[in-house]
Write a protein that holds these residues in place. Structure first.
Motif, PDB file in Angstrom:
ATOM      1  N   UNK A   1      -1.874   9.366   7.464  1.00 36.04           N
ATOM      2  CA  UNK A   1      -3.051   9.182   8.332  1.00 36.04           C
ATOM      3  C   UNK A   1      -4.333   9.550   7.589  1.00 36.04           C
ATOM      4  N   UNK A   2      -4.289  10.624   6.828  1.00 34.87           N
ATOM      5  CA  UNK A   2      -5.464  11.042   6.044  1.00 34.87           C
ATOM      6  C   UNK A   2      -5.771  10.007   4.967  1.00 34.87           C
ATOM      7  N   UNK A   3      -4.754   9.585   4.246  1.00 29.35           N
ATOM      8  CA  UNK A   3      -4.945   8.609   3.158  1.00 29.35           C
ATOM      9  C   UNK A   3      -5.467   7.277   3.689  1.00 29.35           C
ATOM     10  N   UNK A   4      -5.021   6.859   4.870  1.00 29.94           N
ATOM     11  CA  UNK A   4      -5.509   5.616   5.471  1.00 29.94           C
ATOM     12  C   UNK A   4      -6.916   5.752   6.003  1.00 29.94           C
ATOM     13  N   UNK A   5      -7.317   6.970   6.322  1.00 28.85           N
ATOM     14  CA  UNK A   5      -8.654   7.196   6.853  1.00 28.85           C
ATOM     15  C   UNK A   5      -8.729   7.246   8.363  1.00 28.85           C
ATOM     16  N   UNK A   6      -7.559   7.358   9.026  1.00 30.98           N
ATOM     17  CA  UNK A   6      -7.595   7.440  10.484  1.00 30.98           C
ATOM     18  C   UNK A   6      -7.670   8.884  10.960  1.00 30.98           C
ATOM     19  N   UNK A   7      -7.688   9.812  10.000  1.00 32.34           N
ATOM     20  CA  UNK A   7      -7.820  11.223  10.325  1.00 32.34           C
ATOM     21  C   UNK A   7      -8.534  11.924   9.181  1.00 32.34           C
ATOM     22  N   UNK A   8      -9.373  12.904   9.534  1.00 32.17           N
ATOM     23  CA  UNK A   8     -10.037  13.693   8.507  1.00 32.17           C
ATOM     24  C   UNK A   8      -9.090  14.758   7.985  1.00 32.17           C
TER      25      UNK A   8
ATOM     26  N   UNK B   1       0.834  -1.198   0.000  1.00 31.84           N
ATOM     27  CA  UNK B   1       0.000   0.000   0.000  1.00 31.84           C
ATOM     28  C   UNK B   1       0.871   1.251   0.000  1.00 31.84           C
ATOM     29  N   UNK B   2       1.913   1.231   0.819  1.00 34.41           N
ATOM     30  CA  UNK B   2       2.818   2.381   0.904  1.00 34.41           C
ATOM     31  C   UNK B   2       3.467   2.667  -0.450  1.00 34.41           C
ATOM     32  N   UNK B   3       3.965   1.624  -1.093  1.00 32.80           N
ATOM     33  CA  UNK B   3       4.623   1.806  -2.386  1.00 32.80           C
ATOM     34  C   UNK B   3       3.651   2.308  -3.450  1.00 32.80           C
ATOM     35  N   UNK B   4       2.421   1.779  -3.448  1.00 31.56           N
ATOM     36  CA  UNK B   4       1.407   2.205  -4.411  1.00 31.56           C
ATOM     37  C   UNK B   4       1.016   3.666  -4.209  1.00 31.56           C
ATOM     38  N   UNK B   5       1.142   4.165  -2.980  1.00 36.65           N
ATOM     39  CA  UNK B   5       0.747   5.537  -2.661  1.00 36.65           C
ATOM     40  C   UNK B   5       1.944   6.468  -2.462  1.00 36.65           C
ATOM     41  N   UNK B   6       3.114   5.998  -2.872  1.00 34.05           N
ATOM     42  CA  UNK B   6       4.352   6.792  -2.820  1.00 34.05           C
ATOM     43  C   UNK B   6       4.731   7.262  -1.411  1.00 34.05           C
ATOM     44  N   UNK B   7       4.571   6.357  -0.446  1.00 33.45           N
ATOM     45  CA  UNK B   7       4.988   6.623   0.921  1.00 33.45           C
ATOM     46  C   UNK B   7       6.067   5.621   1.312  1.00 33.45           C
ATOM     47  N   UNK B   8       6.856   5.990   2.288  1.00 30.58           N
ATOM     48  CA  UNK B   8       7.861   5.084   2.833  1.00 30.58           C
ATOM     49  C   UNK B   8       7.161   3.996   3.648  1.00 30.58           C
TER      50      UNK B   8
END
Length: 60
Positions: free
Chosen positions: A52-59, A22-29
């Motif tokens: 956190x926003x992309x995962x949905x744990x924060x608005x 998931x991280x690689x697909x979304x260009x995160x470490x």
């Protein structure tokens, strides 16, 4: 709707998605994604905040 970290983990598990993929697909470490998921608090700025926003744990 904001999700808990446990909800995110369960969702990934049920879909057979790894956090690393998931991280690689979304260009995160991948290491930073794991750190965000192990935190006891929600990040407030920087790359961790974006994760956190992309995962949905924060608005936004």
């Amino acid at each position: 709707m904001v999700k808990s970290i446990q909800q995110i983990k369960n969702e990934f598990h049920s879909k057979g998605i790894t956090f690393s993929d998931w991280a690689k697909e979304n260009n995160f470490s991948p290491e930073l994604v794991y750190r965000v998921l192990k935190m006891n608090r929600v990040p407030v700025r920087g790359e961790s905040h974006k994760i956190a926003i992309k995962l949905g744990i924060k608005e936004e």
